[in-house]
Design a protein around this motif. Structure first.
Motif, short mmCIF file in Angstrom:
data_model
loop_
_atom_site.label_atom_id
_atom_site.label_comp_id
_atom_site.label_asym_id
_atom_site.label_seq_id
_atom_site.Cartn_x
_atom_site.Cartn_y
_atom_site.Cartn_z
N GLY A 113 0.82 -1.22 0.00
CA GLY A 113 0.00 0.00 0.00
C GLY A 113 0.85 1.26 0.00
N ASP A 171 1.31 3.63 -1.99
CA ASP A 171 0.86 4.89 -2.61
C ASP A 171 -0.27 5.58 -1.85
OD1 ASP A 171 2.68 4.64 -4.78
OD2 ASP A 171 1.37 3.09 -5.63
N GLN A 196 -1.96 7.49 1.65
CA GLN A 196 -1.46 8.59 2.51
C GLN A 196 -0.41 8.08 3.50
OE1 GLN A 196 -4.48 11.82 3.51
NE2 GLN A 196 -5.66 9.98 3.92
N VAL A 197 -0.77 7.01 4.21
CA VAL A 197 0.15 6.46 5.21
C VAL A 197 1.29 5.72 4.52
CG1 VAL A 197 0.34 4.82 7.14
CG2 VAL A 197 -1.64 6.35 6.99
N ILE A 219 0.81 -5.69 -6.20
CA ILE A 219 0.06 -6.65 -5.37
C ILE A 219 -1.38 -6.16 -5.23
CG2 ILE A 219 0.98 -5.61 -3.22
CD1 ILE A 219 0.64 -8.37 -1.90
N LEU A 254 -4.79 -6.75 -3.57
CA LEU A 254 -5.28 -7.48 -2.39
C LEU A 254 -6.61 -8.20 -2.62
CD1 LEU A 254 -4.32 -5.20 0.66
CD2 LEU A 254 -2.99 -6.92 -0.51
N ALA A 313 -2.31 -0.76 2.99
CA ALA A 313 -3.39 -0.76 1.98
C ALA A 313 -4.72 -1.08 2.65
CB ALA A 313 -3.09 -1.80 0.90
N ALA A 314 -5.76 -0.49 2.13
CA ALA A 314 -7.11 -0.79 2.63
C ALA A 314 -8.12 -0.29 1.64
CB ALA A 314 -7.34 -0.12 3.99
N THR A 341 -10.75 2.05 1.51
CA THR A 341 -11.08 3.16 2.42
C THR A 341 -12.26 4.02 1.95
OG1 THR A 341 -9.36 4.48 1.34
CG2 THR A 341 -8.74 3.38 3.38
N TYR A 362 -3.00 -1.43 10.09
CA TYR A 362 -3.69 -0.22 10.55
C TYR A 362 -5.19 -0.45 10.56
CZ TYR A 362 0.90 1.55 9.83
OH TYR A 362 2.27 1.72 9.91
N LYS A 398 -13.17 -3.82 8.56
CA LYS A 398 -11.93 -3.50 9.28
C LYS A 398 -11.90 -4.24 10.62
CE LYS A 398 -9.07 -0.86 8.32
NZ LYS A 398 -7.80 -1.03 7.56
N TRP A 434 -9.13 10.13 11.40
CA TRP A 434 -9.10 11.45 10.75
C TRP A 434 -7.72 11.71 10.12
CZ3 TRP A 434 -12.12 15.76 13.86
CH2 TRP A 434 -13.39 15.28 14.19
N1 LIG Z 1 -8.02 7.96 5.91
C1 LIG Z 1 -8.51 7.98 7.16
O1 LIG Z 1 -9.09 8.98 7.61
C2 LIG Z 1 -8.32 6.79 8.07
C3 LIG Z 1 -8.90 6.83 9.34
C4 LIG Z 1 -8.72 5.75 10.20
C5 LIG Z 1 -7.98 4.65 9.79
N2 LIG Z 1 -7.45 4.62 8.54
C6 LIG Z 1 -6.70 3.40 8.14
O2 LIG Z 1 -5.34 3.78 7.92
C7 LIG Z 1 -4.79 2.96 6.87
C8 LIG Z 1 -4.18 3.85 5.81
O3 LIG Z 1 -5.19 4.73 5.32
P1 LIG Z 1 -4.88 5.84 4.21
O4 LIG Z 1 -5.61 7.07 4.61
O5 LIG Z 1 -3.42 5.88 3.95
O6 LIG Z 1 -5.64 5.19 2.97
P2 LIG Z 1 -5.58 5.59 1.43
O7 LIG Z 1 -4.86 6.89 1.25
O8 LIG Z 1 -6.96 5.43 0.91
O9 LIG Z 1 -4.64 4.47 0.83
C9 LIG Z 1 -5.07 3.14 0.75
C10 LIG Z 1 -4.16 2.44 -0.23
O10 LIG Z 1 -4.66 1.10 -0.38
C11 LIG Z 1 -4.58 0.76 -1.74
N3 LIG Z 1 -5.53 -0.26 -2.12
C12 LIG Z 1 -6.88 -0.20 -2.11
N4 LIG Z 1 -7.40 -1.34 -2.61
C13 LIG Z 1 -6.34 -2.13 -2.95
C14 LIG Z 1 -6.20 -3.40 -3.53
N5 LIG Z 1 -7.26 -4.12 -3.91
N6 LIG Z 1 -4.98 -3.90 -3.72
C15 LIG Z 1 -3.87 -3.19 -3.38
N7 LIG Z 1 -3.92 -1.96 -2.85
C16 LIG Z 1 -5.15 -1.44 -2.64
C17 LIG Z 1 -4.90 2.05 -2.47
O11 LIG Z 1 -4.43 1.93 -3.79
P3 LIG Z 1 -4.80 2.99 -4.93
O12 LIG Z 1 -3.90 4.15 -4.62
O13 LIG Z 1 -4.47 2.28 -6.18
O14 LIG Z 1 -6.25 3.28 -4.75
C18 LIG Z 1 -4.16 3.08 -1.63
O15 LIG Z 1 -2.84 3.25 -2.09
C19 LIG Z 1 -5.92 2.07 6.38
O16 LIG Z 1 -5.84 0.84 7.04
C20 LIG Z 1 -7.18 2.79 6.83
O17 LIG Z 1 -8.25 1.89 7.05
C21 LIG Z 1 -7.58 5.67 7.67
#
Ligand SMILES: NC(=O)c1ccc[n+]([C@@H]2O[C@H](COP(=O)([O-])OP(=O)(O)OC[C@H]3O[C@@H](n4cnc5c(N)ncnc54)[C@H](OP(=O)(O)O)[C@@H]3O)[C@@H](O)[C@H]2O)c1
Length: 301
Positions: free
Chosen positions: A7, A9, A11-12, A34, A36, A58-59, A61, A98, A128, A149
């Motif tokens: 994952g 690419d 934010q995290v 990869i 998922l 990755a998730a 989201t 995460y 989740k 957030w």
């Molecule tokens: N964002 C929030 O506010 C928030 C809050 C609480 C917890 N979290 C948790 O924190 C973690 C990181 O969140 P984030 O904000 O960094 O999320 P994000 O920016 O949405 O990034 C998620 C990444 O997962 C990748 N992904 C999605 N489906 C996939 C698949 N089928 N195969 C491979 N990769 C895949 C996405 O790829 P693409 O770039 O190709 O779409 C993206 O790079 C996650 O576990 C999330 O549940 C986030």
């Protein structure tokens, strides 16, 4: 120490590429390398790389979209996570994952503790929660960091949307009856690296200290106060906004109908993480100020 970051690419994930790089060999994979939703490919990928640490950033989201695509969300947030956990157990590797405040229903009046009962309101939250449980059930060494957030300069998130609106609109209405702690992706990545570094030197620590932790900035705010603060910071930097901070108005969450239900209380108590790993997590304002500075310096605002 070989670390497999999945994952890269997001934010995290983007910030983890930076923060994990001094710890040893780092293999960073995105969706291209990869997917998922392809469980066999997930298993093959881990077996090919044989990492000592697997970090899954990755998730699925897209919280509202998950309501109409529950199978996709389940594959990514639950089934793939279960497979990663099984592979971590097989390799005796550490699995870092995460999770989210959305595992809770938000009805508690104080900050959630790690062992509070989960009760998700949405498909995203349920998948989740089930992913978390699959990790615990697998028996692998693990660290689950629940956060909330999340924002970064790169990505789609609340502060970027607010600042964009402030450049274009005459007023901004923001929900004032939901509370949480805005947490920067860079803070999450830096804390992850710190915890992993401690674990490299003291594997017994991971053994004894594995489990679930709340990883958020300290303090609390509402979406409304957060938006006002953001606009105020941009004003201080003399950014020519159409909206000033006194043109940001509070509204109730009930006036905004969203497809998925969201918890009104997203506060996660981070004291267990601080005590276990000797950390001080800054107040949420610290990284939000820095976020606005970064946008200004990069001429993105
Ligand atoms: N964002 C929030 O506010 C928030 C809050 C609480 C917890 N979290 C948790 O924190 C973690 C990181 O969140 P984030 O904000 O960094 O999320 P994000 O920016 O949405 O990034 C998620 C990444 O997962 C990748 N992904 C999605 N489906 C996939 C698949 N089928 N195969 C491979 N990769 C895949 C996405 O790829 P693409 O770039 O190709 O779409 C993206 O790079 C996650 O576990 C999330 O549940 C986030």
């Amino acid at each position: 120490m070989k670390t497999l970051l999945i994952g890269k690419d997001g934010q995290v994930g983007w910030e983890l590429q930076r923060a994990l790089s001094p710890l040893g060999e780092l293999v960073s994979l995105g969706r291209q390398q990869i997917d998922l939703t392809d469980i066999d490919a997930v298993r093959d990928c881990v077996r090919a790389h044989r990492p000592k640490v697997i970090v899954n950033a990755a998730a699925y989201t897209a919280v509202d979209k998950a309501e109409t695509e529950p199978e996709q969300a389940r594959l990514v947030n639950d089934h793939a996570v279960k497979t990663l956990a099984e592979e971590a157990l097989r390799l005796e590797s550490l699995f870092v994952h995460y999770s989210t405040d959305y595992v809770f229903d938000g009805n508690k009046t104080t900050a959630y503790q790690e062992d509070d009962e989960t009760s998700p309101l949405s498909v995203y939250g349920r998948t989740k929660r089930d992913g978390e449980n699959a990790i615990r059930k697998s028996g692998c060494k693990h660290l689950i960091f629940r956060t909330s957030w999340v924002y970064s300069v790169y990505g789609t998130n609340f502060p970027l949307a607010i600042l964009r609106r402030a450049l274009e609109r005459d007023r901004i209405d923001v929900v004032s009856d939901s509370v949480g702690a805005p947490t920067s992706a860079s803070l999450i990545a830096d804390v992850t690296a710190h915890v992993l570094y401690r674990s490299v030197w003291d594997p017994a620590l991971t053994k004894s200290a594995g489990g679930t932790y709340h990883l958020t900035a300290s303090g609390e705010t509402s979406w409304y106060e957060y938006a006002k603060f953001l606009v105020g910071q941009a004003e201080k930097k003399k950014i020519p906004l159409k909206v000033t901070s006194n043109m940001v108005f509070p509204v109730s969450a009930d006036t905004y109908k969203t497809v998925a239900k969201r918890p009104k209380n997203s506060l996660l108590d981070n004291r267990k993480l601080c005590a276990q790993f000797g950390l001080v997590l800054p107040g949420w304002e610290t990284h939000v100020e820095r976020f606005v500075d970064e946008l200004v310096w990069a001429k993105l605002l």
